[in-house]
Write an enzyme that holds these catalytic residues in place. Structure first.
Site, PDB file in Angstrom:
ATOM      1  N   HIS A 114     114.557  27.258 -46.844  1.00  0.00           N
ATOM      2  CA  HIS A 114     114.091  27.172 -46.548  1.00  0.00           C
ATOM      3  C   HIS A 114     112.238  26.814 -46.783  1.00  0.00           C
ATOM      4  O   HIS A 114     111.004  27.912 -46.731  1.00  0.00           O
ATOM      5  CB  HIS A 114     114.065  28.321 -46.092  1.00  0.00           C
ATOM      6  CG  HIS A 114     115.252  29.819 -45.701  1.00  0.00           C
ATOM      7  ND1 HIS A 114     116.072  28.926 -44.391  1.00  0.00           N
ATOM      8  CD2 HIS A 114     116.204  30.160 -46.507  1.00  0.00           C
ATOM      9  CE1 HIS A 114     117.357  28.685 -44.301  1.00  0.00           C
ATOM     10  NE2 HIS A 114     117.176  30.053 -45.800  1.00  0.00           N
TER      11      HIS A 114
ATOM     12  N   ASP B  82     118.419  40.650 -41.459  1.00  0.00           N
ATOM     13  CA  ASP B  82     119.746  39.617 -41.751  1.00  0.00           C
ATOM     14  C   ASP B  82     120.459  41.270 -42.062  1.00  0.00           C
ATOM     15  O   ASP B  82     120.585  41.624 -43.533  1.00  0.00           O
ATOM     16  CB  ASP B  82     120.147  38.793 -42.593  1.00  0.00           C
ATOM     17  CG  ASP B  82     119.185  37.451 -41.906  1.00  0.00           C
ATOM     18  OD1 ASP B  82     119.037  37.716 -41.272  1.00  0.00           O
ATOM     19  OD2 ASP B  82     118.870  36.780 -42.796  1.00  0.00           O
TER      20      ASP B  82
ATOM     21  N   HIS C 182     110.413  39.073 -42.186  1.00  0.00           N
ATOM     22  CA  HIS C 182     111.577  38.346 -42.660  1.00  0.00           C
ATOM     23  C   HIS C 182     111.495  37.108 -43.739  1.00  0.00           C
ATOM     24  O   HIS C 182     111.672  36.815 -45.248  1.00  0.00           O
ATOM     25  CB  HIS C 182     112.573  37.503 -41.597  1.00  0.00           C
ATOM     26  CG  HIS C 182     114.464  37.302 -42.689  1.00  0.00           C
ATOM     27  ND1 HIS C 182     114.970  38.583 -42.867  1.00  0.00           N
ATOM     28  CD2 HIS C 182     114.462  36.001 -42.149  1.00  0.00           C
ATOM     29  CE1 HIS C 182     116.038  37.251 -43.819  1.00  0.00           C
ATOM     30  NE2 HIS C 182     116.081  36.218 -43.122  1.00  0.00           N
TER      31      HIS C 182
ATOM     32  N   TYR D  14     125.116  39.522 -40.556  1.00  0.00           N
ATOM     33  CA  TYR D  14     125.668  38.028 -40.719  1.00  0.00           C
ATOM     34  C   TYR D  14     127.273  37.925 -39.892  1.00  0.00           C
ATOM     35  O   TYR D  14     128.021  37.736 -40.410  1.00  0.00           O
ATOM     36  CB  TYR D  14     126.225  38.308 -41.975  1.00  0.00           C
ATOM     37  CG  TYR D  14     124.620  37.300 -42.971  1.00  0.00           C
ATOM     38  CD1 TYR D  14     124.446  36.897 -43.031  1.00  0.00           C
ATOM     39  CD2 TYR D  14     123.899  38.840 -43.362  1.00  0.00           C
ATOM     40  CE1 TYR D  14     122.949  36.463 -43.983  1.00  0.00           C
ATOM     41  CE2 TYR D  14     123.110  38.127 -44.183  1.00  0.00           C
ATOM     42  CZ  TYR D  14     122.266  37.253 -44.538  1.00  0.00           C
ATOM     43  OH  TYR D  14     121.351  36.391 -44.696  1.00  0.00           O
TER      44      TYR D  14
ATOM     45  N   ASP E 155     118.549  40.631 -46.278  1.00  0.00           N
ATOM     46  CA  ASP E 155     119.536  39.705 -46.107  1.00  0.00           C
ATOM     47  C   ASP E 155     121.200  40.243 -46.676  1.00  0.00           C
ATOM     48  O   ASP E 155     121.743  39.132 -48.045  1.00  0.00           O
ATOM     49  CB  ASP E 155     119.748  38.505 -47.142  1.00  0.00           C
ATOM     50  CG  ASP E 155     118.641  38.466 -46.459  1.00  0.00           C
ATOM     51  OD1 ASP E 155     119.210  36.953 -45.447  1.00  0.00           O
ATOM     52  OD2 ASP E 155     117.926  38.490 -46.304  1.00  0.00           O
TER      53      ASP E 155
ATOM     54  N   HIS F 267     115.183  36.148 -46.675  1.00  0.00           N
ATOM     55  CA  HIS F 267     115.444  35.225 -46.013  1.00  0.00           C
ATOM     56  C   HIS F 267     116.273  34.013 -46.761  1.00  0.00           C
ATOM     57  O   HIS F 267     117.107  33.614 -47.257  1.00  0.00           O
ATOM     58  CB  HIS F 267     114.581  34.154 -45.719  1.00  0.00           C
ATOM     59  CG  HIS F 267     114.997  33.179 -44.435  1.00  0.00           C
ATOM     60  ND1 HIS F 267     115.793  33.610 -43.452  1.00  0.00           N
ATOM     61  CD2 HIS F 267     114.066  32.305 -44.129  1.00  0.00           C
ATOM     62  CE1 HIS F 267     115.390  32.502 -42.616  1.00  0.00           C
ATOM     63  NE2 HIS F 267     114.558  31.476 -43.065  1.00  0.00           N
ATOM     64  N   VAL F 268     114.927  34.305 -47.780  1.00  0.00           N
ATOM     65  CA  VAL F 268     115.548  33.617 -49.406  1.00  0.00           C
ATOM     66  C   VAL F 268     116.918  33.847 -50.045  1.00  0.00           C
ATOM     67  O   VAL F 268     116.052  35.014 -50.983  1.00  0.00           O
ATOM     68  CB  VAL F 268     114.236  33.000 -49.823  1.00  0.00           C
ATOM     69  CG1 VAL F 268     115.037  32.032 -51.486  1.00  0.00           C
ATOM     70  CG2 VAL F 268     113.784  31.903 -49.176  1.00  0.00           C
ATOM     71  N   HIS F 269     117.736  33.554 -50.628  1.00  0.00           N
ATOM     72  CA  HIS F 269     118.455  33.949 -51.117  1.00  0.00           C
ATOM     73  C   HIS F 269     118.264  34.186 -52.247  1.00  0.00           C
ATOM     74  O   HIS F 269     119.141  33.726 -53.571  1.00  0.00           O
ATOM     75  CB  HIS F 269     119.769  33.955 -50.717  1.00  0.00           C
ATOM     76  CG  HIS F 269     120.587  34.267 -49.236  1.00  0.00           C
ATOM     77  ND1 HIS F 269     121.129  33.240 -48.568  1.00  0.00           N
ATOM     78  CD2 HIS F 269     119.652  34.781 -48.266  1.00  0.00           C
ATOM     79  CE1 HIS F 269     120.897  33.790 -47.398  1.00  0.00           C
ATOM     80  NE2 HIS F 269     120.157  34.211 -47.155  1.00  0.00           N
TER      81      HIS F 269
END
Length: 540
Positions: free
Chosen positions: A374, A226, A364, A229, A199, A401-403
């Site tokens: 998520h 990701d 991801h 963006y 990400d 995916h999870v920031h």
């Protein structure tokens, strides 16, 4: 003490010291599974989740004519080959665009071992231009520069090469750059450091992540989805931290494709020297006219899909020394009758554990994440694919995916299992959607089950737990025992495989000094205690 000579005692102390992990600067002996730890939120450090503007010198086009830009290296299937990729010519965006003709510019790489003349030459035959088109009035269309992918073969393992790419007939060649090949695949042969990030985007946080990553001198970079963006922007270049919040009435999720070019320019100093391997994320889907998806992702990077027997850029595999990497697609069909699953079965059954003892998988969206963001979103993928990964003894799984950052204990089907993989979420690369902070196990945070499925993945498979401390509930009421460590900070990870059984994992926060680790652990394989299907297959 008669049996403990001084060298023996020294060795004992050394081993004891090496089998430690660190989080928050506190070393702890390795005797896992580890008790769950949640790092306190550093409210003084939220980073700068603002995209680099197009006026930033690091993202502007500095080449002329058809000189190469956005140069990158990626691995082929084995140690003796790599791909060199670059772009020539300028993109166009607007109501009327005229795509460039890929045949007008050749793709040539001249190369040789460092310190020797560059007498080798490879020519590509698959240059391309891609378009991002919208059928809705008022939206701007995009056409890329000419994208070149050239494969170099017959390379010597673990060797520094120098190269130039471009079209010598114009002439339009790049400056000399360098890359190092992977070591030959074998149980005692590994890349020194593999960087893992997810990400990433292109914010000021991203630049901090990349600066810290560079300081760790990786041999290989894994980007677990990701990328640019670009889909947080309208086609006119207006962006937002939350697309659906700011632009709820657009007929299709638009993208501003020049953000991909900015990303490629910014990343060139790193990825023109360090091979990058990418797997797709949800922000890389980018639907356009004709229901086409992943066009930019699939066009801009070179993938060893054909070399690994895959029919898609969305899932493939490769070796890096004694590590076999399996890159899986969460946003393409993954059920047991799908092409991806059948390819995965064949790939896992055919790789030789005696040659590549370590098996690492990436995709991801995480299966084991305790953040509200998520939460259990990829449960249908877990239901379909967890068993086969467990049977073949996957050692480590990397997700994004999870920031935020989270590392699990070894787990299988939500239960601690000494033969299950260690799951590591590194979706904290720095993108503009900012940090995930809330945990689903905290009071009042458990989401309604009906809100958790991802429409991009399809299906509903997340039900209440049927056993364990959370039986009858959708969320735990405390940090789950499978969650070893979690922290909301931007950063990246470094994997250092030491031998057939030990690998050092370090996670580095952006706010720390270069080289400091916020979380560090030896991951230990136990092949004698955890026999795997691959070994059985190979011996028959």
């Amino acid at each position: 003490m008669g049996l403990f000579t001084l060298p023996t005692v020294a060795l004992f102390i050394l081993l004891t010291l090496s089998l430690t992990f660190v989080h928050g600067g506190i070393p702890t002996t390795l005797d896992g599974p580890f008790k769950p730890v949640t790092a306190p939120l550093d409210k003084s450090f939220r980073g700068n989740a603002v995209d680099l503007p197009e006026t930033d010198p690091r993202v502007q086009r500095i080449v002329k004519g058809f000189e190469p830009e956005q140069i990158s290296v990626s691995l082929s299937g084995t140690h003796d080959s790599v791909w060199i990729s670059w772009i020539t010519g300028e993109f166009q965006i607007g109501d009327t665009i005229e795509p460039l003709d890929p045949k007008t510019v050749s793709g040539v790489v001249v190369y040789g071992r460092y310190g020797f003349p560059m007498t080798n030459r490879s020519t590509g035959n698959n240059s391309l231009v891609y378009n991002q088109l919208y059928q809705f009035e008022g939206l701007q269309n995009y056409t890329s520069g000419i994208i070149h992918h050239v494969r170099l073969a017959g390379l010597i393992p673990n060797t520094l090469y120098q190269y130039q790419c471009g079209d010598p007939s114009i002439p339009a060649m790049s400056r000399v750059s360098y890359f190092k090949t992977m070591p030959v695949s074998g149980p005692k042969s590994y890349p020194s450091r593999v960087a893992v990030v997810g990400d990433l985007g292109l914010t000021y946080n991203t630049t901090s992540t990349v600066d810290h990553l560079l300081a760790n001198r990786p041999d290989l970079l894994l980007l677990v989805g990701d990328v640019s963006y670009a889909d947080l922007y309208l086609t006119n270049g207006t962006g937002s931290d939350c697309y659906s919040c700011s632009f709820p009435h657009t007929p299709i999720q638009e993208t501003y494709q020049p953000r991909w070019d900015y990303w490629g320019r910014y990343m060139q100093p790193l990825v023109s020297k360090v091979p990058i391997m990418v797997v797709e994320g949800d922000h890389d889907i980018e639907q356009q006219a004709g229901n086409q998806t992943f066009v930019s992702y699939s066009s801009r990077f070179a993938f060893p899909s054909e070399e690994s027997g895959s029919s898609s850029t969305l899932f493939y595999s490769f070796n890096a020394g004694g590590i076999h990497f399996v890159m899986l697609g969460a946003y393409t069909a993954y059920n047991k009758s799908a092409d991806q699953y059948m390819w995965l079965e064949k790939d896992l059954a055919s790789f030789d554990r005696n040659v590549t003892p370590w098996l690492v998988a990436t995709w991801h969206p995480p299966w084991y994440s305790t953040y509200v963001a998520h939460y259990r979103e990829a449960e249908c993928m877990r239901v379909e694919m967890e068993d086969i990964l467990y049977k073949y003894g996957v050692d480590i799984v990397f997700n994004g995916h999870v920031h935020a950052y989270e590392r699990s204990n070894r787990v299988y089907n939500y239960t601690l299992d000494p033969c299950g993989p260690v799951y590591i979420t590194v979706g904290d690369g720095g993108n503009r959607e900012k940090m995930a902070i809330a945990h689903a196990d905290e009071p009042g945070n458990c989401p309604e089950p009906c809100t958790t499925p991802d429409k991009l993945m399809g299906g509903f498979c997340a039900f209440n737990f049927t056993s364990g401390p959370a039986a009858g509930k959708f969320c735990w009421d405390r940090q789950p025992e499978y969650s070893a460590y979690r922290e909301s900070s931007f950063g990246h990870g470094i994997l250092e495989v030491k031998n057939e059984t030990h690998a050092l994992w370090s996670w580095h926060r952006n706010q720390d000094f270069y080289g400091d680790a916020g979380d560090q652990i030896f991951i230990v394989r136990q092949p004698d205690s955890c026999p795997v299907m691959a070994n059985v297959t190979q011996n028959n």
